[in-house]
Design a protein around this motif. Structure first.
Motif, PDB file in Angstrom:
ATOM      1  N   LEU A 170     -47.002 -51.734  14.628  1.00 43.16           N
ATOM      2  CA  LEU A 170     -45.606 -52.138  14.487  1.00 43.16           C
ATOM      3  C   LEU A 170     -44.741 -50.883  14.552  1.00 43.16           C
ATOM      4  CD1 LEU A 170     -43.348 -54.181  13.903  1.00 43.16           C
ATOM      5  CD2 LEU A 170     -43.908 -53.997  11.472  1.00 43.16           C
TER       6      LEU A 170
ATOM      7  N   HIS B  85     -45.591 -55.973   5.982  1.00 41.61           N
ATOM      8  CA  HIS B  85     -46.605 -55.990   7.042  1.00 41.61           C
ATOM      9  C   HIS B  85     -47.908 -55.350   6.571  1.00 41.61           C
ATOM     10  CE1 HIS B  85     -48.068 -56.124  11.173  1.00 41.61           C
ATOM     11  NE2 HIS B  85     -48.476 -54.878  11.025  1.00 41.61           N
TER      12      HIS B  85
ATOM     13  N   VAL C  41     -47.432 -48.550  10.143  1.00 36.02           N
ATOM     14  CA  VAL C  41     -46.144 -48.869  10.753  1.00 36.02           C
ATOM     15  C   VAL C  41     -45.367 -47.579  10.964  1.00 36.02           C
ATOM     16  CG1 VAL C  41     -43.978 -50.122  10.523  1.00 36.02           C
ATOM     17  CG2 VAL C  41     -46.092 -51.118   9.619  1.00 36.02           C
TER      18      VAL C  41
END
Length: 388
Positions: A73, A124, A133
């Motif tokens: 991500l 997440h 991330v």
């Protein structure tokens, strides 16, 4: 499970203008800039650097192959994006050679975008603890030559790697936030420069801080005594202090002195870069961690994020063991030492150089830019980048 900041990187253009020189050229008392605003130098981006390349350079210095494979991500917080449709995150994803099985998006809410990205990243990682991330906060603050906002310009990017078992700062669950529709600072889609009501924006920055700090106290039962330091979003370095001192009156004298001292240390890098919008809070955090030797494992650091328009948030984190060993202090100091001071006339020339807006071709000379990743040109409305 611990979730937080594992790595932090920062990049600024190699050019800057001295604020004393700028003040003298504009017929202004230099103290208005260096004391009143708290700014010594202002980063000046050459045409070969845009928010995409700045972010890629910031991230490139901190990511290894293991990181790149684990990142699924990428969140790019900016208010000076290069495309209304395609996210700046997709460009950076390709430039860094990240795992193709990843989401890449751009977020916007003035200077708050990166903080929103961090909160999304926490959720997440909670669901996917084996992943990482990448948060990118990159902006070019641009108001125009001889304008009231000229002295609060700047350029730069911060890269934040969020993961489980972070080596720098564990982000705590508690945070408080507040939104109100106001017009203190904005940039319509038809304008290349921002509009700002400076006095009103300062007032709202402070008011939002007081609201979220009060809510945080009520939610957590904490006081200023529980914090080793508080880092602030800094459109200019005096702004955070204006807010902090409004809540310090009842704190013990030693607490006030500690927070004031650490606040000044947290502004060191920002003083020499200027306003970088979404990244300025996290540049303040980097400055604090890399320049304050008294911080230790277990210390709690407060973070105040503010994005005009407006959204404010107060969050906090706890320093991890051996965090100093995982900072990029030497690289950042070398970057500052290798920058080039340019005259006001040279700054104005750089400022006025622009990319075509009609789809015509323009090739850029990247040999004069020492950055590893540069904007190489534009053709048929398409930007191209080079990795040296």
């Amino acid at each position: 499970m611990k979730i937080g900041i594992d790595k932090l990187g920062f990049y600024a253009p190699h050019l800057y203008v001295d604020m004393n020189d700028l003040a003298k050229e504009r017929g202004i008392d230099p103290g208005k800039f260096t004391i009143g605003l708290g700014q010594d130098e202002m980063a000046v981006p050459p045409i070969t650097q845009d928010p995409v390349s700045l972010a890629a350079n910031a991230a490139e210095q901190i990511l290894d192959r293991e990181d790149k494979d684990a990142i699924d991500l990428v969140i790019f917080g900016t208010e000076s994006g290069v495309d209304h449709s395609k996210s700046a995150a997709v460009y950076v994803h390709q430039l860094l050679g990240l795992n193709p099985k990843a989401r890449s998006v751009e977020m916007k809410q003035a200077c708050y975008g990166a903080t929103a990205g961090i909160q999304m990243a926490k959720g997440h990682i909670a669901l996917h603890p084996d992943k990482k991330v990448l948060i990118l906060a990159s902006d070019i603050a641009r108001y125009g030559l001889n304008t009231p906002g000229e002295s609060t310009q700047g350029a730069g990017a911060v890269a934040i790697l969020v993961s489980a078992s972070p080596r720098l700062l564990e982000l705590e669950k508690e945070s408080t936030y507040y939104t109100e529709d106001i017009m203190d600072f904005w940039r319509p889609v038809y304008s290349s420069t921002a509009f700002v009501d400076g006095k009103y924006s300062n007032e709202q920055y402070i008011a939002f801080f007081q609201k979220v700090w009060k809510d945080y106290q009520e939610q957590t039962g904490r006081s200023l005594e529980d914090f080793a330091a508080i880092a602030f979003h800094l459109p200019y370095t005096k702004m955070g202090w204006k807010a902090l001192r409004t809540v310090m009156e009842d704190a013990p004298e030693e607490v006030q002195e500690r927070l004031k001292n650490n606040y000044q240390i947290s502004t060191k890098y920002n003083r020499n870069v200027g306003n970088i919008y979404t990244g300025s809070l996290y540049l303040s955090l980097i400055s604090l961690l890399e320049n304050q030797d008294d911080l230790k494992e277990g210390d709690t650091i407060g973070l105040y994020s503010y994005g005009s328009g407006a959204v404010g948030e107060f969050l906090s984190g706890t320093l991890q063991s051996d965090f100093k060993e995982h900072l990029q202090t030497a690289a950042h100091q070398a970057m500052f030492e290798n920058r080039e001071c340019i005259s006001v006339a040279e700054y104005e020339k750089v400022f006025e150089e622009e990319l075509p807006t009609d789809g015509s071709e323009k090739k850029l000379n990247i040999d004069e830019d020492p950055a590893k990743i540069c904007l190489a040109g534009v053709k048929d409305h398409i930007r191209s980048y080079a990795v040296k």
